[in-house]
Design a protein around this motif. Structure first.
Motif, PDB file in Angstrom:
ATOM      1  N   ASP A 197      -9.835  58.816  77.370  1.00 34.78           N
ATOM      2  CA  ASP A 197      -9.685  59.463  76.454  1.00 34.78           C
ATOM      3  C   ASP A 197      -8.473  59.893  76.425  1.00 34.78           C
ATOM      4  O   ASP A 197      -7.865  61.108  76.511  1.00 34.78           O
ATOM      5  CB  ASP A 197     -10.552  60.719  77.291  1.00 34.78           C
ATOM      6  N   ASP A 252     -12.534  56.863  73.330  1.00 33.14           N
ATOM      7  CA  ASP A 252     -11.661  57.989  72.218  1.00 33.14           C
ATOM      8  C   ASP A 252      -9.792  57.886  72.637  1.00 33.14           C
ATOM      9  O   ASP A 252      -8.919  58.881  73.513  1.00 33.14           O
ATOM     10  CB  ASP A 252     -11.311  59.408  73.562  1.00 33.14           C
ATOM     11  N   ASN A 298     -16.573  57.391  71.242  1.00 31.32           N
ATOM     12  CA  ASN A 298     -16.600  58.720  70.060  1.00 31.32           C
ATOM     13  C   ASN A 298     -15.620  58.183  68.967  1.00 31.32           C
ATOM     14  O   ASN A 298     -16.269  58.860  68.306  1.00 31.32           O
ATOM     15  CB  ASN A 298     -17.834  59.672  70.364  1.00 31.32           C
ATOM     16  N   HIS A 299     -15.071  59.000  69.763  1.00 29.88           N
ATOM     17  CA  HIS A 299     -13.156  59.038  68.842  1.00 29.88           C
ATOM     18  C   HIS A 299     -12.994  58.044  67.730  1.00 29.88           C
ATOM     19  O   HIS A 299     -11.989  57.819  67.278  1.00 29.88           O
ATOM     20  CB  HIS A 299     -12.002  60.023  69.051  1.00 29.88           C
ATOM     21  N   HIS A 333     -17.993  53.757  77.641  1.00 28.97           N
ATOM     22  CA  HIS A 333     -17.460  55.649  77.512  1.00 28.97           C
ATOM     23  C   HIS A 333     -17.932  56.254  78.109  1.00 28.97           C
ATOM     24  O   HIS A 333     -17.435  57.709  78.712  1.00 28.97           O
ATOM     25  CB  HIS A 333     -16.845  55.451  76.166  1.00 28.97           C
ATOM     26  N   HIS A 385     -14.561  60.075  78.678  1.00 31.22           N
ATOM     27  CA  HIS A 385     -15.790  61.249  77.837  1.00 31.22           C
ATOM     28  C   HIS A 385     -15.810  62.368  78.174  1.00 31.22           C
ATOM     29  O   HIS A 385     -15.960  63.108  77.695  1.00 31.22           O
ATOM     30  CB  HIS A 385     -17.294  59.875  77.741  1.00 31.22           C
TER      31      HIS A 385
HETATM   32 FE   LIG Z   1     -16.117  60.789  74.418  1.00 29.40          FE
END
Ligand SMILES: [Fe+2]
Ligand SMILES: [Fe+2]
Length: 275
Positions: free
Chosen positions: A8, A50, A80-81, A155, A196
């Motif tokens: 992250d 991320d 997800n980013h 993640h 995450h």
């Molecule tokens: Fe995430």
């Protein structure tokens, strides 16, 4: 075998701050400097997603510049980013990212330890998913490396954390059930490491209690410890850090959480500075 996990990173464009507050590139550079000073030196670093903040390709240029300071072999995983194609374009020298499928999933053998990196991205959702294709790949890879101690990196964690806000952005129920089914079939999965959550959390895999999983603090900002039902999501500038997963024959994986300073010490037990 010493595997360092960073997660992250949420690197932004120059001059931009993550969550309007955090200079994530500066935080990452500090973490990298701390990792470069480690003794013993890790055998590899894995970044569990991320990597950037808003999926803008220019953020990968900043990320690449930061990561070029790392003196340890590096493996990248999507969160997800992230943006799969922009990531591949920004790191053409990372051949393992070109998997021949849309998913960024690959196998790395680090000495006696195998690491299988999974892609839980489910754009445009912030939550994650593991479709049949990804689970089939995992099953086949685990079959192929049967007998080798194996660590799975992904993640989105395959368990609920008790932080409701983040659990609402977790791995899909179908993905989670499928993951538990697959890892239950292969006894050589020693650990599942995830990102995450921007916190350090240990749990067993939901539906596969014999397999241990963990998340790791971010190199930048952390998710607030919000265990109260209905607690709103927020960030806190708790200390950043990384994890060190130490694997040795017969002892398995031991995970150490390391904070990135500055902080005082070390001192002897008599209060003298240790040089
Ligand atoms: Fe995430
Ligand atoms: Fe994140």
């Amino acid at each position: 075998m010493l595997l360092c996990q960073i997660t992250d990173l949420h690197v932004t464009r120059p001059g931009a701050l993550a969550c309007a507050r955090v200079d994530t590139a500066r935080s990452l550079r500090r973490a990298i400097a701390a990792i470069n000073r480690l003794s013993p030196r890790p055998d590899a670093v894995i970044a569990t997603g991320d990597l950037i903040d808003t999926s803008h390709p220019s953020e990968y240029e900043v990320l690449r510049a930061c990561l070029s300071e790392l003196t340890v072999p590096l493996y990248l995983c999507v969160g997800n980013h992230d943006h799969r194609e922009a990531l591949r374009a920004a790191f053409p020298d990372h051949a393992y990212l070109r998997t021949g499928s849309e998913f960024v999933q690959y196998r790395v053998d680090l000495g006696a330890l195998t690491v299988l990196v999974l892609d839980t991205q489910d754009p445009p959702n912030a939550g994650g998913h593991l479709c049949d294709a990804r689970l089939t790949w995992l099953d086949e890879q685990l079959q192929a490396c049967a007998g080798r101690p194996t660590l799975v990196a992904m993640h989105h964690p395959p368990f609920d954390t008790g932080i409701e806000f983040m659990d609402g952005l977790g791995l899909s129920a179908r993905g989670r059930a499928g993951f538990a089914r697959v890892v239950s079939r292969h006894r050589h999965v020693e650990r599942v490491i995830c990102g995450h959550l921007h916190r350090s959390i240990q749990a067993s895999v939901a539906g596969a209690p014999e397999v241990m999983a963990s998340t790791c603090v971010s190199t930048a900002h952390q998710i607030t410890l919000g265990l109260a039902p209905g607690a709103p999501g927020s960030i806190a500038l708790e200390p950043p850090g990384f994890a060190l997963h130490l694997w040795q024959p017969g002892a398995g994986v031991r995970t150490h959480l390391a904070y990135v300073g500055p902080y005082d010490g070390p001192y002897t037990f008599d209060g003298e500075s240790v040089s």
